[in-house]
Design a protein around this motif. Structure first.
Motif, PDB file in Angstrom:
ATOM      1  N   THR A  47     -13.230   2.666  -3.411  1.00  0.00           N
ATOM      2  CA  THR A  47     -12.352   1.906  -4.301  1.00  0.00           C
ATOM      3  C   THR A  47     -12.723   0.428  -4.277  1.00  0.00           C
ATOM      4  O   THR A  47     -12.928  -0.158  -3.209  1.00  0.00           O
ATOM      5  N   VAL A  48     -12.809  -0.187  -5.451  1.00  0.00           N
ATOM      6  CA  VAL A  48     -13.171  -1.604  -5.560  1.00  0.00           C
ATOM      7  C   VAL A  48     -11.908  -2.444  -5.381  1.00  0.00           C
ATOM      8  O   VAL A  48     -10.990  -2.396  -6.212  1.00  0.00           O
ATOM      9  N   ILE A  49     -11.856  -3.187  -4.286  1.00  0.00           N
ATOM     10  CA  ILE A  49     -10.657  -3.965  -3.945  1.00  0.00           C
ATOM     11  C   ILE A  49     -11.060  -5.393  -3.605  1.00  0.00           C
ATOM     12  O   ILE A  49     -11.808  -5.638  -2.653  1.00  0.00           O
TER      13      ILE A  49
ATOM     14  N   ALA B 221       0.788  -1.235   0.000  1.00  0.00           N
ATOM     15  CA  ALA B 221       0.000   0.000   0.000  1.00  0.00           C
ATOM     16  C   ALA B 221       0.817   1.280   0.000  1.00  0.00           C
ATOM     17  O   ALA B 221       0.249   2.361   0.190  1.00  0.00           O
ATOM     18  N   HIS B 222       2.115   1.223  -0.203  1.00  0.00           N
ATOM     19  CA  HIS B 222       2.874   2.468  -0.349  1.00  0.00           C
ATOM     20  C   HIS B 222       2.488   3.175  -1.643  1.00  0.00           C
ATOM     21  O   HIS B 222       2.182   2.535  -2.655  1.00  0.00           O
ATOM     22  N   GLY B 223       2.550   4.499  -1.616  1.00  0.00           N
ATOM     23  CA  GLY B 223       1.977   5.299  -2.676  1.00  0.00           C
ATOM     24  C   GLY B 223       2.605   5.147  -4.041  1.00  0.00           C
ATOM     25  O   GLY B 223       1.966   5.437  -5.053  1.00  0.00           O
ATOM     26  N   ASP B 224       3.866   4.700  -4.118  1.00  0.00           N
ATOM     27  CA  ASP B 224       4.483   4.525  -5.435  1.00  0.00           C
ATOM     28  C   ASP B 224       4.098   3.200  -6.069  1.00  0.00           C
ATOM     29  O   ASP B 224       4.315   3.000  -7.270  1.00  0.00           O
ATOM     30  N   HIS B 225       3.508   2.298  -5.293  1.00  0.00           N
ATOM     31  CA  HIS B 225       3.085   0.994  -5.810  1.00  0.00           C
ATOM     32  C   HIS B 225       1.560   0.874  -5.899  1.00  0.00           C
ATOM     33  O   HIS B 225       1.056   0.031  -6.629  1.00  0.00           O
ATOM     34  N   ALA B 226       0.859   1.683  -5.137  1.00  0.00           N
ATOM     35  CA  ALA B 226      -0.608   1.642  -5.134  1.00  0.00           C
ATOM     36  C   ALA B 226      -1.121   3.036  -5.464  1.00  0.00           C
ATOM     37  O   ALA B 226      -1.243   3.886  -4.577  1.00  0.00           O
ATOM     38  N   ARG B 227      -1.418   3.260  -6.734  1.00  0.00           N
ATOM     39  CA  ARG B 227      -1.813   4.593  -7.177  1.00  0.00           C
ATOM     40  C   ARG B 227      -3.301   4.655  -7.472  1.00  0.00           C
ATOM     41  O   ARG B 227      -3.916   3.680  -7.893  1.00  0.00           O
ATOM     42  N   TRP B 228      -3.837   5.831  -7.278  1.00  0.00           N
ATOM     43  CA  TRP B 228      -5.277   6.059  -7.443  1.00  0.00           C
ATOM     44  C   TRP B 228      -5.677   6.007  -8.920  1.00  0.00           C
ATOM     45  O   TRP B 228      -4.892   6.328  -9.805  1.00  0.00           O
ATOM     46  N   GLY B 229      -6.905   5.604  -9.193  1.00  0.00           N
ATOM     47  CA  GLY B 229      -7.479   5.769 -10.513  1.00  0.00           C
ATOM     48  C   GLY B 229      -7.806   4.507 -11.278  1.00  0.00           C
ATOM     49  O   GLY B 229      -8.526   4.568 -12.277  1.00  0.00           O
ATOM     50  N   SER B 230      -7.308   3.360 -10.851  1.00  0.00           N
ATOM     51  CA  SER B 230      -7.620   2.124 -11.566  1.00  0.00           C
ATOM     52  C   SER B 230      -9.060   1.689 -11.263  1.00  0.00           C
ATOM     53  O   SER B 230      -9.633   2.025 -10.230  1.00  0.00           O
ATOM     54  N   ARG B 231      -9.632   0.908 -12.174  1.00  0.00           N
ATOM     55  CA  ARG B 231     -11.037   0.508 -12.028  1.00  0.00           C
ATOM     56  C   ARG B 231     -11.213  -0.581 -10.975  1.00  0.00           C
ATOM     57  O   ARG B 231     -12.204  -0.597 -10.249  1.00  0.00           O
ATOM     58  N   TYR B 232     -10.232  -1.480 -10.868  1.00  0.00           N
ATOM     59  CA  TYR B 232     -10.387  -2.661 -10.017  1.00  0.00           C
ATOM     60  C   TYR B 232      -9.018  -3.022  -9.460  1.00  0.00           C
ATOM     61  O   TYR B 232      -8.014  -2.994 -10.178  1.00  0.00           O
ATOM     62  N   TYR B 233      -8.982  -3.354  -8.159  1.00  0.00           N
ATOM     63  CA  TYR B 233      -7.724  -3.685  -7.500  1.00  0.00           C
ATOM     64  C   TYR B 233      -7.800  -5.075  -6.867  1.00  0.00           C
ATOM     65  O   TYR B 233      -8.859  -5.512  -6.401  1.00  0.00           O
ATOM     66  N   LEU B 234      -6.649  -5.734  -6.834  1.00  0.00           N
ATOM     67  CA  LEU B 234      -6.508  -7.000  -6.113  1.00  0.00           C
ATOM     68  C   LEU B 234      -5.274  -6.877  -5.230  1.00  0.00           C
ATOM     69  O   LEU B 234      -4.193  -6.488  -5.695  1.00  0.00           O
ATOM     70  N   ALA B 235      -5.426  -7.185  -3.944  1.00  0.00           N
ATOM     71  CA  ALA B 235      -4.319  -7.041  -3.002  1.00  0.00           C
ATOM     72  C   ALA B 235      -4.489  -8.038  -1.859  1.00  0.00           C
ATOM     73  O   ALA B 235      -5.529  -8.701  -1.736  1.00  0.00           O
ATOM     74  N   HIS B 236      -3.476  -8.110  -1.000  1.00  0.00           N
ATOM     75  CA  HIS B 236      -3.594  -8.976   0.172  1.00  0.00           C
ATOM     76  C   HIS B 236      -4.636  -8.417   1.132  1.00  0.00           C
ATOM     77  O   HIS B 236      -4.839  -7.206   1.217  1.00  0.00           O
ATOM     78  N   GLU B 237      -5.283  -9.285   1.861  1.00  0.00           N
ATOM     79  CA  GLU B 237      -6.389  -8.885   2.734  1.00  0.00           C
ATOM     80  C   GLU B 237      -5.976  -7.875   3.803  1.00  0.00           C
ATOM     81  O   GLU B 237      -6.768  -7.020   4.196  1.00  0.00           O
ATOM     82  N   PHE B 238      -4.722  -7.927   4.277  1.00  0.00           N
ATOM     83  CA  PHE B 238      -4.267  -6.948   5.277  1.00  0.00           C
ATOM     84  C   PHE B 238      -4.131  -5.552   4.680  1.00  0.00           C
ATOM     85  O   PHE B 238      -4.183  -4.556   5.398  1.00  0.00           O
ATOM     86  N   SER B 239      -3.929  -5.478   3.378  1.00  0.00           N
ATOM     87  CA  SER B 239      -3.737  -4.181   2.730  1.00  0.00           C
ATOM     88  C   SER B 239      -5.047  -3.449   2.454  1.00  0.00           C
ATOM     89  O   SER B 239      -5.041  -2.227   2.253  1.00  0.00           O
ATOM     90  N   GLN B 240      -6.148  -4.171   2.432  1.00  0.00           N
ATOM     91  CA  GLN B 240      -7.404  -3.557   2.011  1.00  0.00           C
ATOM     92  C   GLN B 240      -7.780  -2.310   2.811  1.00  0.00           C
ATOM     93  O   GLN B 240      -8.057  -1.254   2.210  1.00  0.00           O
ATOM     94  N   PRO B 241      -7.818  -2.363   4.151  1.00  0.00           N
ATOM     95  CA  PRO B 241      -8.229  -1.149   4.874  1.00  0.00           C
ATOM     96  C   PRO B 241      -7.255   0.009   4.689  1.00  0.00           C
ATOM     97  O   PRO B 241      -7.675   1.173   4.686  1.00  0.00           O
TER      98      PRO B 241
END
Length: 342
Positions: A64-66, A34-54
């Motif tokens: 955001t759809v995650i 979830a650091h800002g250079d790897h997780a950027r705003w604007g994509s339609r759909y995201y997939l990530a680890h469950e701890f990262s969601q909140p």
């Protein structure tokens, strides 16, 4: 064969039709952390680890759809078997493993090989091709063990307490701050900036236990801060707010503090080489373990590190990306509001 393409939008898997940590908006973004250079705003759909969601909801917006996955669970995307595996970088960080027709690619994101006691420990993976960072891809960067690092920090805090000083740590709101809280639990009362507390609340909502900390403001009584620990983001370094903390001793926690010159340049009282990235040995040990026939080297000492890998018989290629580093921002005394780790 390769499952990856390095495009103007980011790392792309054409078979699966998704991107990994894209730096431009895309339809389907798989996020390593979830650091800002790897997780950027604007994509339609995201997939990530469950701890990262909140955390991602805090940073990208509540709507955001995650979709989430736990570590080690496989999801089939257009015939590509995708799974997330611990990267050890921060809470919720993951390596992305892709398998298609027996060929395996691993995109590691940012990673750390030593267990920091709060992130899920790094899991080395075998693969055919491996994408590695190289933030500290020089032989000078070899970290002390976790126990020794925190023993040194605790000794510094005790010296400050004996002199009636408050121990102030400059650390990024996501990752380093929580690691310090865990490593210094029980040493003294801990106060954190609101940006850190906001992320602590998100992390706790994922059923992760963090040490108790009070929120610090410029109105916190001086008596409450005496002999305590205060953790603040880099944006406050050198500001009037930090000067309101009475009898403060300031320490920067960053891998760049391995080089004494950085400590002097920052004009602070101490520097500790606490990094959430793999050091030289960690990078090399990881790459050797993968057995990868091809290694792609991103953000950091890309040219030097890829050249060294080729010299020791590991086929490597430098890849230019738009990933940054929390460590780089700390060394440059950048404002958190414009750094990659916001």
């Amino acid at each position: 064969m390769s499952l990856l393409q390095f495009t103007a939008k980011g790392i792309y898997c054409p078979v699966g039709k998704f991107y990994i940590d894209p730096w431009q908006p895309v339809d389907f973004a798989v996020i390593t952390h979830a650091h800002g250079d790897h997780a950027r705003w604007g994509s339609r759909y995201y997939l990530a680890h469950e701890f990262s969601q909140p955390i991602l909801k805090v940073r990208l917006g509540p709507d955001t759809v995650i979709e989430t996955l736990p570590y080690g669970v496989t999801k089939n995307i257009n015939g590509v078997k995708l799974s997330l595996h611990p990267a050890g970088h921060i809470i919720g960080s993951a390596q992305v493993r892709l398998e298609y027709k027996g060929f395996v690619s691993v995109v590691s994101g940012d990673y750390k090989t030593e267990n920091d006691g709060i992130s899920t420990p790094f899991e080395p993976l075998r693969c055919n091709e491996f994408v590695t960072e190289s933030t500290f891809g020089l032989p000078i960067y070899n970290w002390l063990g976790q126990v020794q690092i925190f023993d040194n920090i605790k000794q510094w805090i005790l010296r400050n307490q004996s002199n009636g000083r408050t121990s102030i740590f400059i650390a990024y709101s996501l990752g380093k701050a929580q690691r310090l809280m865990k490593g210094l639990e029980g040493v003294a009362n801990i106060f954190v900036h609101s940006s850190i507390e906001r992320l602590n609340e998100a992390i706790r909502s994922a059923s992760i236990t963090l040490p108790h900390a009070k929120q610090w403001t410029s109105d916190t009584p001086r008596t409450a801060l005496q002999n305590s620990i205060v953790i603040l983001p880099p944006s406050l370094l050198g500001t009037n707010m930090i000067k309101k903390i009475p009898h403060g001793a300031i320490a920067i926690c960053s891998g760049w503090m391995q080089v004494r010159g950085n400590r002097r340049w920052q004009s602070v009282d101490a520097g500790f080489a606490v990094s959430d990235h793999a050091d030289w040995r960690g990078l090399l040990d990881t790459i050797r373990y993968t057995g990868a026939e091809k290694v792609y080297v991103t953000h950091g000492y890309t040219a030097t590190f890829s050249k060294y890998l080729n010299e020791i018989g590991i086929a490597a290629q430098e890849v230019i990306t738009q990933y940054g580093s929390d460590e780089e921002a700390e060394a440059d005394n950048s404002k958190e509001a414009i750094s990659p780790e916001v």
